[in-house]
Each structure stands twice: as C-alpha cells, then as structure tokens.
Design an enzyme around this catalytic site. Sequence first.
Site, PDB file in Angstrom:
ATOM      1  N   ASP A  13       0.803  -1.221   0.000  1.00 39.97           N
ATOM      2  CA  ASP A  13       0.000   0.000   0.000  1.00 39.97           C
ATOM      3  C   ASP A  13       0.838   1.273   0.000  1.00 39.97           C
ATOM      4  O   ASP A  13       0.442   2.291   0.568  1.00 39.97           O
ATOM      5  CB  ASP A  13      -0.976   0.012   1.195  1.00 39.97           C
ATOM      6  CG  ASP A  13      -1.857  -1.210   1.199  1.00 39.97           C
ATOM      7  OD1 ASP A  13      -2.225  -1.674   0.104  1.00 39.97           O
ATOM      8  OD2 ASP A  13      -2.172  -1.717   2.294  1.00 39.97           O
ATOM      9  N   LYS A  16       1.793   2.157  -5.116  1.00 37.21           N
ATOM     10  CA  LYS A  16       2.341   1.607  -6.366  1.00 37.21           C
ATOM     11  C   LYS A  16       1.421   1.903  -7.549  1.00 37.21           C
ATOM     12  O   LYS A  16       1.871   2.241  -8.643  1.00 37.21           O
ATOM     13  CB  LYS A  16       2.531   0.085  -6.230  1.00 37.21           C
ATOM     14  CG  LYS A  16       3.508  -0.313  -5.128  1.00 37.21           C
ATOM     15  CD  LYS A  16       3.610  -1.814  -4.976  1.00 37.21           C
ATOM     16  CE  LYS A  16       2.383  -2.465  -4.383  1.00 37.21           C
ATOM     17  NZ  LYS A  16       2.085  -2.122  -2.980  1.00 37.21           N
ATOM     18  N   LYS A  18      -0.656   4.338  -8.122  1.00 37.29           N
ATOM     19  CA  LYS A  18      -0.534   5.718  -8.603  1.00 37.29           C
ATOM     20  C   LYS A  18       0.749   5.906  -9.433  1.00 37.29           C
ATOM     21  O   LYS A  18       0.728   6.543 -10.487  1.00 37.29           O
ATOM     22  CB  LYS A  18      -0.522   6.676  -7.406  1.00 37.29           C
ATOM     23  CG  LYS A  18      -0.144   8.076  -7.795  1.00 37.29           C
ATOM     24  CD  LYS A  18      -0.160   9.053  -6.652  1.00 37.29           C
ATOM     25  CE  LYS A  18       0.591  10.309  -7.099  1.00 37.29           C
ATOM     26  NZ  LYS A  18       0.330  11.456  -6.251  1.00 37.29           N
ATOM     27  N   GLY A  40      -4.638  -4.250  -3.744  1.00 41.18           N
ATOM     28  CA  GLY A  40      -5.602  -3.200  -4.055  1.00 41.18           C
ATOM     29  C   GLY A  40      -4.815  -1.968  -4.432  1.00 41.18           C
ATOM     30  O   GLY A  40      -4.140  -1.391  -3.591  1.00 41.18           O
ATOM     31  N   HIS A  41      -4.843  -1.617  -5.694  1.00 39.58           N
ATOM     32  CA  HIS A  41      -4.041  -0.497  -6.188  1.00 39.58           C
ATOM     33  C   HIS A  41      -4.974   0.640  -6.608  1.00 39.58           C
ATOM     34  O   HIS A  41      -5.863   0.438  -7.440  1.00 39.58           O
ATOM     35  CB  HIS A  41      -3.164  -0.946  -7.368  1.00 39.58           C
ATOM     36  CG  HIS A  41      -2.144  -1.968  -6.971  1.00 39.58           C
ATOM     37  ND1 HIS A  41      -1.257  -2.525  -7.852  1.00 39.58           N
ATOM     38  CD2 HIS A  41      -1.859  -2.528  -5.767  1.00 39.58           C
ATOM     39  CE1 HIS A  41      -0.473  -3.387  -7.213  1.00 39.58           C
ATOM     40  NE2 HIS A  41      -0.831  -3.412  -5.941  1.00 39.58           N
ATOM     41  N   THR A  42      -4.742   1.800  -6.032  1.00 45.71           N
ATOM     42  CA  THR A  42      -5.648   2.929  -6.247  1.00 45.71           C
ATOM     43  C   THR A  42      -5.063   3.936  -7.218  1.00 45.71           C
ATOM     44  O   THR A  42      -3.897   4.305  -7.108  1.00 45.71           O
ATOM     45  CB  THR A  42      -5.913   3.651  -4.911  1.00 45.71           C
ATOM     46  OG1 THR A  42      -6.161   2.673  -3.910  1.00 45.71           O
ATOM     47  CG2 THR A  42      -7.089   4.606  -5.015  1.00 45.71           C
ATOM     48  N   GLN A 223       1.902  -6.199  -3.325  1.00 46.42           N
ATOM     49  CA  GLN A 223       2.492  -6.406  -2.003  1.00 46.42           C
ATOM     50  C   GLN A 223       3.848  -5.670  -1.939  1.00 46.42           C
ATOM     51  O   GLN A 223       4.004  -4.654  -2.593  1.00 46.42           O
ATOM     52  CB  GLN A 223       2.645  -7.901  -1.663  1.00 46.42           C
ATOM     53  CG  GLN A 223       1.318  -8.609  -1.449  1.00 46.42           C
ATOM     54  CD  GLN A 223       0.639  -9.009  -2.732  1.00 46.42           C
ATOM     55  OE1 GLN A 223       1.215  -9.653  -3.580  1.00 46.42           O
ATOM     56  NE2 GLN A 223      -0.618  -8.641  -2.894  1.00 46.42           N
ATOM     57  N   GLY A 415      -0.051  14.048  -2.643  1.00 45.85           N
ATOM     58  CA  GLY A 415      -1.502  13.890  -2.598  1.00 45.85           C
ATOM     59  C   GLY A 415      -1.881  12.719  -3.481  1.00 45.85           C
ATOM     60  O   GLY A 415      -1.052  12.219  -4.242  1.00 45.85           O
TER      61      GLY A 415
HETATM   62  P1  GDP Z   1      -0.769   0.309  -3.550  1.00 45.48           P
HETATM   63  O1  GDP Z   1      -1.374  -0.957  -3.077  1.00 45.48           O
HETATM   64  O2  GDP Z   1       0.706   0.358  -3.318  1.00 45.48           O
HETATM   65  O3  GDP Z   1      -1.115   0.658  -4.966  1.00 45.48           O
HETATM   66  O4  GDP Z   1      -1.386   1.474  -2.633  1.00 45.48           O
HETATM   67  P2  GDP Z   1      -2.943   1.633  -2.218  1.00 45.48           P
HETATM   68  O5  GDP Z   1      -3.699   2.153  -3.380  1.00 45.48           O
HETATM   69  O6  GDP Z   1      -3.456   0.411  -1.546  1.00 45.48           O
HETATM   70  O7  GDP Z   1      -2.824   2.711  -1.070  1.00 45.48           O
HETATM   71  C1  GDP Z   1      -2.260   3.964  -1.288  1.00 45.48           C
HETATM   72  C2  GDP Z   1      -3.319   5.045  -0.954  1.00 45.48           C
HETATM   73  O8  GDP Z   1      -2.672   6.300  -0.852  1.00 45.48           O
HETATM   74  C3  GDP Z   1      -4.357   5.213  -2.028  1.00 45.48           C
HETATM   75  O9  GDP Z   1      -5.570   5.585  -1.430  1.00 45.48           O
HETATM   76  C4  GDP Z   1      -3.812   6.346  -2.889  1.00 45.48           C
HETATM   77  O10 GDP Z   1      -4.826   7.072  -3.568  1.00 45.48           O
HETATM   78  C5  GDP Z   1      -3.160   7.188  -1.843  1.00 45.48           C
HETATM   79  N1  GDP Z   1      -1.971   7.940  -2.279  1.00 45.48           N
HETATM   80  C6  GDP Z   1      -1.002   7.590  -3.168  1.00 45.48           C
HETATM   81  N2  GDP Z   1      -0.027   8.522  -3.203  1.00 45.48           N
HETATM   82  C7  GDP Z   1      -0.382   9.474  -2.312  1.00 45.48           C
HETATM   83  C8  GDP Z   1       0.251  10.678  -1.851  1.00 45.48           C
HETATM   84  O11 GDP Z   1       1.330  11.060  -2.271  1.00 45.48           O
HETATM   85  N3  GDP Z   1      -0.440  11.385  -0.879  1.00 45.48           N
HETATM   86  C9  GDP Z   1      -1.639  10.995  -0.378  1.00 45.48           C
HETATM   87  N4  GDP Z   1      -2.214  11.736   0.561  1.00 45.48           N
HETATM   88  N5  GDP Z   1      -2.236   9.857  -0.783  1.00 45.48           N
HETATM   89  C10 GDP Z   1      -1.613   9.111  -1.725  1.00 45.48           C
HETATM   90  P1  IMO Z   2      -0.906  -4.206  -2.244  1.00 40.13           P
HETATM   91  O1  IMO Z   2      -0.498  -4.752  -3.593  1.00 40.13           O
HETATM   92  C1  IMO Z   2      -0.910  -4.703   2.072  1.00 40.13           C
HETATM   93  C2  IMO Z   2      -0.928  -8.813   3.579  1.00 40.13           C
HETATM   94  C3  IMO Z   2      -2.152  -9.256   4.352  1.00 40.13           C
HETATM   95  C4  IMO Z   2      -1.523 -10.228   5.332  1.00 40.13           C
HETATM   96  C5  IMO Z   2      -0.444 -10.905   4.467  1.00 40.13           C
HETATM   97  C6  IMO Z   2      -0.844 -12.226   3.882  1.00 40.13           C
HETATM   98  O2  IMO Z   2      -2.194  -3.472  -2.273  1.00 40.13           O
HETATM   99  O3  IMO Z   2       0.215  -3.462  -1.623  1.00 40.13           O
HETATM  100  P2  IMO Z   2      -2.476 -12.887   1.891  1.00 40.13           P
HETATM  101  O4  IMO Z   2      -3.948 -12.664   1.696  1.00 40.13           O
HETATM  102  O5  IMO Z   2      -1.637 -12.277   0.821  1.00 40.13           O
HETATM  103  O6  IMO Z   2      -2.145 -14.328   2.134  1.00 40.13           O
HETATM  104  O7  IMO Z   2      -2.120 -12.116   3.264  1.00 40.13           O
HETATM  105  O8  IMO Z   2      -0.150  -9.992   3.423  1.00 40.13           O
HETATM  106  N1  IMO Z   2      -1.179  -8.265   2.239  1.00 40.13           N
HETATM  107  C7  IMO Z   2      -1.128  -6.962   1.928  1.00 40.13           C
HETATM  108  N2  IMO Z   2      -0.929  -5.885   2.711  1.00 40.13           N
HETATM  109  N3  IMO Z   2      -1.033  -4.553   0.743  1.00 40.13           N
HETATM  110  C8  IMO Z   2      -1.211  -5.632  -0.049  1.00 40.13           C
HETATM  111  O9  IMO Z   2      -1.215  -5.543  -1.401  1.00 40.13           O
HETATM  112  C9  IMO Z   2      -1.301  -6.903   0.543  1.00 40.13           C
HETATM  113  N4  IMO Z   2      -1.485  -8.154   0.070  1.00 40.13           N
HETATM  114  C10 IMO Z   2      -1.390  -8.975   1.110  1.00 40.13           C
HETATM  115  O10 IMO Z   2      -2.762  -8.175   5.008  1.00 40.13           O
HETATM  116  O11 IMO Z   2      -0.863  -9.523   6.351  1.00 40.13           O
HETATM  117 MG    MG Z   3      -2.893  -1.605  -1.772  1.00 42.42          MG
END
Ligand code: GDP
Ligand code: IMO
Ligand code: MG
Length: 433
Positions: A13, A16, A18, A40-42, A223, A415
């Site tokens: 999280d 990535k 973005k 979950g990639h936003t 991850q 942001g």
């Molecule tokens: P990923 O799994 O690595 O793609 O990340 P996620 O999407 O799960 O979580 C990142 C969150 O931070 C999302 O809600 C994005 O929209 C948000 N985000 C990404 N870059 C920034 C940033 O520079 N600032 C802020 N405030 N939010 C960000």
């Molecule tokens: P992104 O790609 C954050 C974590 C789970 C748990 C562990 C094992 O959005 O960064 P699993 O279901 O994979 O067997 O769970 O890994 N986990 C993540 N945490 N971001 C993720 O993906 C994750 N994918 C798995 O919360 O601790």
């Molecule tokens: Mg994520």
Amino acid sequence: MPGIVIVGTQWGDEGKGKIVDLLAERADAVVRFQGGNNAGHTIVRDGEEFKLHLIPSGILYRGVTCIIGNGVVVDPAVLISELDGLRRRGVDVTGVKLSANAHVIMPYHVMLDSAGEAKLGKLAIGTTKRGIGPCYADKAARLGIRVQDLLDPKILRKKILAALEPKKQMLRPFARDPRLDLHAIAEQYTAYGHRLEPHIADTARLCWEILDRDGLVLFEGAQAAMLDLDHGTYPFVSSSNPIAGAACVGAGVGPTDISEVWGVAKAYTTRVGAGPFPTELDDEVGKHLLTKGHEYGTTTGRERRTGWLDLVALRYAVRLNRLSALVITKLDVLAGLDPIRVAVRYRGGDGAVFDEFPYHQSILHAAEAEYDELPGFDGDIGACRDESELPQEARDYLAYIEDFVGVPIKLVGVGPGRDQIVARGEQPALLAA
Ligand code: GDP
Ligand code: IMO
Ligand code: MG
C-alpha cells in the site's frame, strides 16, 4: 526501450498503483507478475477513484497492453467483475491479456484460507482471505488449475477432482457445502473460461515482442519486500515473491530485459495484518497517520497499523531489489508533525544493536527501533509541483532518506491525485515531456 520493474518496499500500500499509472503514460505494456486480488491499487484521475485488484494500473490509457502474467493467481469471478466494472465506467478493457499459465483461485482455496486462519487462532497471519496462499500451495504441489484448463471441461473436471481429494480432511466441516460440489464448480469455472477466452494469451511472448522492438514494459509489483515469502517477515508474509527478481519468473522474461527497478515507499510506514512492525505507533501520532493518510485497506477495508519510517527495513528492501530509483509517497501526510522520527537502527531484547535488518525471527520480534529526529513542517503541500516549493524541512527529510539508503529519490507524492507529484533531480527519459 527497457523493462522497468516497480515494487513496494515496505508492507504494501505504498502507492504503487498511482506511480505505475503515472509511468504508464509512455509504456507499451504493464504486467502484473505475482500476487492476486489480495492487492488493491488505487488510481485517482481527475478526482475519480479506481481501485484495481488484478488488472494492471496502465488500464486507464488507451493502447497500453495490460498483462496478467503467469506468476499471478487469478480469481476469475473477481477478474470478470473488475473488467465489467471498468467497462461500465467507459474504460476500454480490450487490451487486458491473461496468461494461459496463470493459476486459478478456486472456491476451496478461499475456504482453506479462512479455515487455516481460524485454526491458527491467536497466531493468525491476518490474510486477506482471498485464497492466495492455498492457491500458490497447490501450484507448488502441482495440483493447481491453470487458466488454460478452464477452456477444456474434461481436463478441468479431472484436475478439480484430483485437487479436492487431499483437502478433504481440512474441509471436512464443509463436506456438504455446495461450494465443494465438483459438478457445480466445473460448470461455473467452464463458464468463466468462456467469458475470459478473448483475453487469454501467450503473455510471455507478448512481452518479448514489445521488448524486442524496443518498447517499454512496466512490471507492476503487488504487495512488497517485507511481505516476500522468502525475504519478508515470515510467516507473516504473503505467498508470492513481490521483489523485483520475481518479475522475470512471473512474466517470463530474462534478467537482462530489466534495466531499471523503481521502489515505492511511503514517507512513513503502514502494515495490514499481523507480524512484527518495529516502528509501530500506538499514540496520537499513529492516529494522525491513520486519519490524515486514510489508512484503511483497499481490499479488505481493515484499519492499517501505522508507524514512523523504518530506514533499516527500507535499506534492506533497497538492496534486495537493487533499486535504481526511489519514490516517496504521502509526504503530505507528515505535515503538522514535529519532530519527524526515522528508525535508524534496532535494539534487540538483550540490548544488542542492529544496524542491518536481522534475519532471525526472535531478534526481529523483540527488536525496538531507535530513532533520529528531524524537524517537521506545516501546511498543505498538496499543490507543490516543484521541489523548490516544498518547505525546507520536507526537502531535508527527503535528502536524509536518500543519503541513508543510497538511492536517488526521483518522485515525491504530495496527494492522491495523478498530478500531485514532485519530480526530483534528473528525470529518466521516459518521464521527460
Ligand atoms: P498500492 O497498493 O501500493 O497501490 O497502494 P494503495 O492504493 O493500496 O494505497 C495507497 C493510498 O494512498 C491510495 O488511497 C492512494 O490514492 C493514496 N496515495 C497515493 N499517493 C499518495 C500521496 O502522495 N499522498 C496521499 N495523501 N495519498 C496518496
Ligand atoms: P498491495 O499490492 C498490504 C498482507 C495481508 C496479510 C499478508 C498475507 O495493495 O500493496 P495474503 O492474503 O496475501 O495471504 O495475506 O499480506 N497483504 C497486503 N498488505 N497490501 C497488499 O497488497 C497486501 N497483500 C497482502 O494483510 O498480512
Ligand atoms: Mg494496496
């Protein structure tokens, strides 16, 4: 043009999605190479939010081939609903290609994931319960169902039968559950096969064709390093290898196809699920990070654990991935905190000092982070687009990180929006306008 891998450097999280979306503007293909819909990639484009679980983060650009590689584990129901959801929002999904060799998450994998966690009780990993671990286990045991099997009902039925057999013990309480009915599963998954057929392809070959004509391929990690099955905080990890080296295996390309590796790190740390987290905060600062950073899981909605940036772990991730560039996201979230702390070493239970990330689980579980303090900054930096517009303390913070881990920070997120990014230093050709 090169292959560029983009990976998470913490516990996931990091933002990535973005960053991949940003870099994808100039790419010919974006490839997911591991993980599944635990990710979950936003992406936030013009205020509109897209949450992607299986489809690569290049999907918002017309003409970018979005490949789900052989290393991914695919829940077909999730993929179909993601495709439908994007189509409804006017996104062209014809460029989504699914590897025929990718493994398929079956209903019994999801059930086993939940049952396994329940059995572990207090020792539960806190998985996303999406069936990821059991699906990779079947792949390694050679009992997996692959995407290509969905296209042959006879083979599919045989393989499901063989896969179900060894699971009877663990799934005994569910013996009469319709989700375990061989006939029903085979029929449903054959239907999924029909739906997905237009997307199924020899995806390694697609990558080679683009790379061989000097196209740009981005390999999108899910991850992150600390959740890596081999190098992360085992057993509190995911069941794949999210580090850059795995891009080759999970997409079917060679190491010399990769010319750059970009790592994404938050300006602080979060973790979902259980396991060691040396810089975890359980105070007002932790709450600040949670609320200001909206730290709730994209996939499960769970509250993320929060803490200061851990430079010991980050330097470890830098080396594991041999990063060529670093991206720091969510710098805006630190505004209002003073001082800002960064972990620079660990102190073991017996008082021993660790400058490097310890491999021994007992040390890691007892380790306490020791910090350096840096001056904080105030105000909203969300409108900054150039490094010179950032407060001096924010710039000093970035310089400190860069110096500690030894990799240039090329981009800084201020942001969630696609445009909320500050380019730093000399930019690679692919980002130049
Ligand atoms: P990923 O799994 O690595 O793609 O990340 P996620 O999407 O799960 O979580 C990142 C969150 O931070 C999302 O809600 C994005 O929209 C948000 N985000 C990404 N870059 C920034 C940033 O520079 N600032 C802020 N405030 N939010 C960000
Ligand atoms: P992104 O790609 C954050 C974590 C789970 C748990 C562990 C094992 O959005 O960064 P699993 O279901 O994979 O067997 O769970 O890994 N986990 C993540 N945490 N971001 C993720 O993906 C994750 N994918 C798995 O919360 O601790
Ligand atoms: Mg994520």
